[in-house]
Design an enzyme around this catalytic site. Structure first.
Site, PDB file in Angstrom:
ATOM      1  N   GLN A 167       0.801  -1.222   0.000  1.00  0.00           N
ATOM      2  CA  GLN A 167       0.000   0.000   0.000  1.00  0.00           C
ATOM      3  C   GLN A 167       0.839   1.279   0.000  1.00  0.00           C
ATOM      4  O   GLN A 167       0.333   2.330  -0.371  1.00  0.00           O
ATOM      5  CB  GLN A 167      -0.959   0.000   1.193  1.00  0.00           C
TER       6      GLN A 167
ATOM      7  N   HIS B 298      -1.605  -5.249 -12.954  1.00  0.00           N
ATOM      8  CA  HIS B 298      -1.015  -5.017 -14.277  1.00  0.00           C
ATOM      9  C   HIS B 298      -1.813  -5.667 -15.396  1.00  0.00           C
ATOM     10  O   HIS B 298      -1.998  -5.085 -16.452  1.00  0.00           O
ATOM     11  CB  HIS B 298       0.429  -5.564 -14.312  1.00  0.00           C
TER      12      HIS B 298
ATOM     13  N   ASP C 238       2.358   0.397  -8.027  1.00  0.00           N
ATOM     14  CA  ASP C 238       3.703   0.465  -8.625  1.00  0.00           C
ATOM     15  C   ASP C 238       4.571   1.523  -7.934  1.00  0.00           C
ATOM     16  O   ASP C 238       5.759   1.313  -7.710  1.00  0.00           O
ATOM     17  CB  ASP C 238       3.627   0.818 -10.119  1.00  0.00           C
TER      18      ASP C 238
ATOM     19  N   ARG D  36       3.835   0.528  12.927  1.00  0.00           N
ATOM     20  CA  ARG D  36       3.530  -0.806  12.410  1.00  0.00           C
ATOM     21  C   ARG D  36       3.660  -0.788  10.887  1.00  0.00           C
ATOM     22  O   ARG D  36       3.000   0.002  10.218  1.00  0.00           O
ATOM     23  CB  ARG D  36       2.111  -1.201  12.826  1.00  0.00           C
TER      24      ARG D  36
ATOM     25  N   HIS E 241       1.078  -9.116   4.966  1.00  0.00           N
ATOM     26  CA  HIS E 241      -0.061  -8.197   4.818  1.00  0.00           C
ATOM     27  C   HIS E 241      -0.538  -8.244   3.367  1.00  0.00           C
ATOM     28  O   HIS E 241      -0.524  -7.236   2.657  1.00  0.00           O
ATOM     29  CB  HIS E 241       0.341  -6.775   5.254  1.00  0.00           C
TER      30      HIS E 241
ATOM     31  N   ASN F 249      -1.842 -10.196   8.904  1.00  0.00           N
ATOM     32  CA  ASN F 249      -2.849  -9.159   8.976  1.00  0.00           C
ATOM     33  C   ASN F 249      -4.163  -9.684   8.404  1.00  0.00           C
ATOM     34  O   ASN F 249      -4.229 -10.071   7.236  1.00  0.00           O
ATOM     35  CB  ASN F 249      -2.426  -7.936   8.162  1.00  0.00           C
ATOM     36  N   GLU F 250      -5.198  -9.724   9.229  1.00  0.00           N
ATOM     37  CA  GLU F 250      -6.575  -9.971   8.801  1.00  0.00           C
ATOM     38  C   GLU F 250      -6.774 -11.227   7.959  1.00  0.00           C
ATOM     39  O   GLU F 250      -7.114 -11.151   6.764  1.00  0.00           O
ATOM     40  CB  GLU F 250      -7.120  -8.748   8.041  1.00  0.00           C
TER      41      GLU F 250
ATOM     42  N   ASN G 293      -7.796  -5.186  14.493  1.00  0.00           N
ATOM     43  CA  ASN G 293      -8.147  -4.104  13.567  1.00  0.00           C
ATOM     44  C   ASN G 293      -9.650  -3.920  13.649  1.00  0.00           C
ATOM     45  O   ASN G 293     -10.412  -4.875  13.448  1.00  0.00           O
ATOM     46  CB  ASN G 293      -7.783  -4.460  12.117  1.00  0.00           C
TER      47      ASN G 293
END
Ligand SMILES: *[C@@H]1O[C@H](CO)[C@@H](O)[C@H](O)[C@H]1NC(C)=O
Ligand SMILES: *[C@@H]1O[C@H](CO)[C@@H](O)[C@H](O)[C@H]1NC(C)=O
Ligand SMILES: *[C@@H]1O[C@H](CO)[C@@H](O)[C@H](O)[C@H]1NC(C)=O
Ligand SMILES: *[C@@H]1O[C@H](CO)[C@@H](O)[C@H](O)[C@H]1NC(C)=O
Ligand SMILES: *[C@@H]1O[C@H](CO)[C@@H](O)[C@H](O)[C@H]1NC(C)=O
Ligand SMILES: *[C@@H]1O[C@H](CO)[C@@H](O)[C@H](O)[C@H]1NC(C)=O
Ligand SMILES: *[C@@H]1O[C@H](CO)[C@@H](O)[C@H](O)[C@H]1NC(C)=O
Ligand SMILES: *[C@@H]1O[C@H](CO)[C@@H](O)[C@H](O)[C@H]1NC(C)=O
Ligand SMILES: *[C@@H]1O[C@H](CO)[C@@H](O)[C@H](O)[C@H]1NC(C)=O
Length: 490
Positions: free
Chosen positions: A37, A57, A70, A95, A140, A184-185, A325
């Site tokens: 991210q 892509h 990207d 984090r 993640h 994560n999640e 979260n």
């Protein structure tokens, strides 16, 4: 005029109540990000292709604004600037996550990429140099594409591959990391990615692939926890946990209480019960519902894979903390008609909906329900024997404006609910991270939803960061340990 007076009274009354509880000096405040991210540099310094690179892509319309990661915030190059933002906030911790494809460009455990290992060494050292504690997420969502191609989390070989990858991180970074997060999640990985189309790989095989994915992921988590616990924990007296995303589920009427509990067990308990409960294993209601429905559908065994008793023991207790979260709350209705088609939602037999009377964030994506946060925290405490909890993400989206008053109110009201949970319900919460440090790539939503305390101008090639009102508000909370006044929610 009348409204303005009401608002003013509300604001003053609120100010009086707000300041009574404060956060202790050792409570940690921070912010969170993840590799895909924010990093960008998708093909630099030896990094391999991951599953999000691949889909964004080849199938750009998968992301609603046809964007990709990207470049994103270009944190790969600008990490020192980002750490300066954290420093300016007075953050106690940061984090972030590691990109598996930077460590092993093909995913498989051969030819580790020295530049990738060095990048995170530099990042960790730069964070520590500012007296900020790094909190490291191992996974993640950005899976090396070659592993996705053999089925990703639906292929049980991934358990060993993940452990080999994690071992390199533990070897290289455990001298300096105090807080490790395996995943994560998981529900977003499995239920949204394998059971639905909301995340890569968007398999949409609900009621089958989501359960297989979860089964492998839970074993992979346990494998890495044991590796950590047996060999690496003492290098820096560290702790390890897993981050689960959880909404609060509020029954519409007393008759919907069973349905609300089923929703909690299916959506949260599927991942928390095997790890955090006294007896381990999946929640009983999942085993019963999915087992009987599978039989009625003609399956020779349950679509929910079974753990052996050794596996139950191997997974049970593999945590030092519960990473949470939390974003919002939903109402729950019972679904009285049994639907025979193979679907996670049909197994769960609960309907989730947003209560239209609740205030919403500025993007109108989610409801703002601070009391749901408090109820969820009490539920975790009561259901799982009072674990240490780290709030590893909390926040809300808008369009990236600098005057983000709704985010100020969101953070203020959720932190007050957290103070009540700590002081009145005795929930053992040790830290709180805002999602996110800055605006970034929000998965299928590209750059449409912005969650940052800092804005990023994505049309300026320099990607300048600027603090929003919420950054100033949060900075003041960190400094004073008290939730200041904020505009009332409407
Ligand atoms: C907060 O403190 C004020 C002044 O000490 C007191 O009057 C008020 O009742 C307290 N509010 C709550 C919610 O405890
Ligand atoms: C990396 O990807 C960019 C497009 O994002 C492309 O312009 C560039 O040529 C690629 N670099 C290498 C070394 O492949
Ligand atoms: C880091 O990991 C690589 C790859 O496994 C290994 O060769 C190297 O020895 C490790 N470095 C340290 C300091 O442990
Ligand atoms: C996903 O699966 C559902 C339920 O089987 C189906 O209705 C829907 O059309 C599928 N979506 C896509 C994009 O394939
Ligand atoms: C290890 O950390 C815990 C807190 O997580 C602390 O209570 C303990 O004293 C530390 N032990 C050592 C040897 O530093
Ligand atoms: C972690 O290691 C300690 C000390 O060796 C041991 O007592 C404990 O059972 C281990 N935890 C798990 C979940 O295996
Ligand atoms: C059963 O679930 C399927 C998949 O969601 C749906 O298309 C169908 O309308 C449902 N049938 C009933 C009777 O609710
Ligand atoms: C919405 O929430 C309010 C209280 O917050 C409650 O009184 C009402 O019954 C709820 N409505 C629905 C449709 O859930
Ligand atoms: C973002 O950057 C572009 C290009 O430099 C500039 O035209 C625009 O005004 C900037 N937007 C904001 C909100 O500063």
């Amino acid at each position: 005029m009348f409204l303005r007076i009401i608002t003013l009274i509300g604001f003053i009354a609120h100010g009086e109540c707000a300041s009574n509880y404060t956060f202790s000096p050792d409570f940690l405040f921070g912010t969170a990000t993840s590799s895909y991210q924010v990093e960008g540099a998708w093909n630099e310094s030896g990094k391999g292709e991951n599953n999000w690179d691949y889909v964004a892509h080849r199938n750009p319309e998968f992301v609603y604004d046809a964007s990709n990661g990207d470049v994103a915030c270009d944190s790969y190059h600008k990490y020192e600037e980002d750490i300066a933002l954290l420093k300016n906030l007075g953050a106690n911790f940061y984090r972030f996550s590691i990109s598996w494809s930077r460590i092993f460009p093909k995913g498989y455990p051969y030819s580790p990429n020295a530049e990738g290992i060095a990048y995170y060494n530099n990042l960790i050292d730069a964070i520590l140099a500012q007296n900020i504690t790094p909190m490291l997420t191992i996974y993640h969502w950005d899976l090396p594409q070659p592993i996705q191609e053999i089925g990703g989390w639906a292929n049980s070989h991934i358990i060993k591959l993940f452990a080999e990858y994690a071992r390199v991180l533990l070897e290289n970074y455990s001298d300096r990391i105090k807080y490790w997060i395996t995943f994560n999640e998981p529900a977003q990985v499995c239920n949204q990615g394998y059971g639905n189309i909301l995340k890569v790989p968007a398999l949409n095989m609900s009621g089958i692939a989501d359960y297989i994915c979860g089964h492998n992921l839970l074993k992979a988590h346990a494998a890495v926890y044991h590796l950590f616990n047996d060999t690496y924990r003492t290098r820096n007296n560290a702790t390890m946990g897993i981050t689960l995303s959880a909404e609060w589920y509020e029954p519409t009427t007393a008759e919907d209480e069973d349905a609300a509990d089923r929703a909690r067990q299916f959506k949260i308990g599927m991942y928390s019960n095997p790890i955090f409960s006294t007896n381990g294993d999946y929640p009983q209601v999942m085993k019963e519902n999915i087992g009987s429905r599978s039989a009625a559908q003609g399956f020779s065994r349950s679509r929910l894979p079974q753990f052996t008793s050794d596996e139950i023991e191997y997974i049970r207790g593999t945590y030092d903390f519960f990473g949470l979260n939390h974003y919002t709350t939903k109402m729950i209705n019972n679904v009285p008609v049994i639907n025979n088609s193979v679907l996670f939602e049909n197994d769960m037999q609960s309907e989730l909906y947003r209560n239209s009377s609740w205030p919403m964030d500025a993007s109108r994506r989610e409801a703002i329900v601070p009391w749901g946060f408090r109820k969820l925290l009490a539920w975790i405490k009561d259901t799982y024997n009072n674990p240490v909890i780290h709030i590893t993400e909390n926040g809300c989206p808008d369009s990236g404006e600098l005057e983000d008053n709704v985010r100020v109110s969101y953070i203020g009201s959720y932190l007050e609910a957290l103070l009540e949970a700590i002081n009145e319900d005795n929930v053992d919460v040790r830290s709180y991270a805002v999602w996110s440090l800055m605006d970034n790539f929000e998965w299928r939503f590209g750059y449409i939803y912005r969650y940052g305390l800092h804005s990023v101008n994505f049309t300026d090639p320099d990607l300048p960061r600027r603090p929003k009102s919420s950054a100033t508000f949060f900075k003041n909370i960190i400094a004073t340990r008290a939730v200041g006044d904020y505009p009332p929610l409407s």
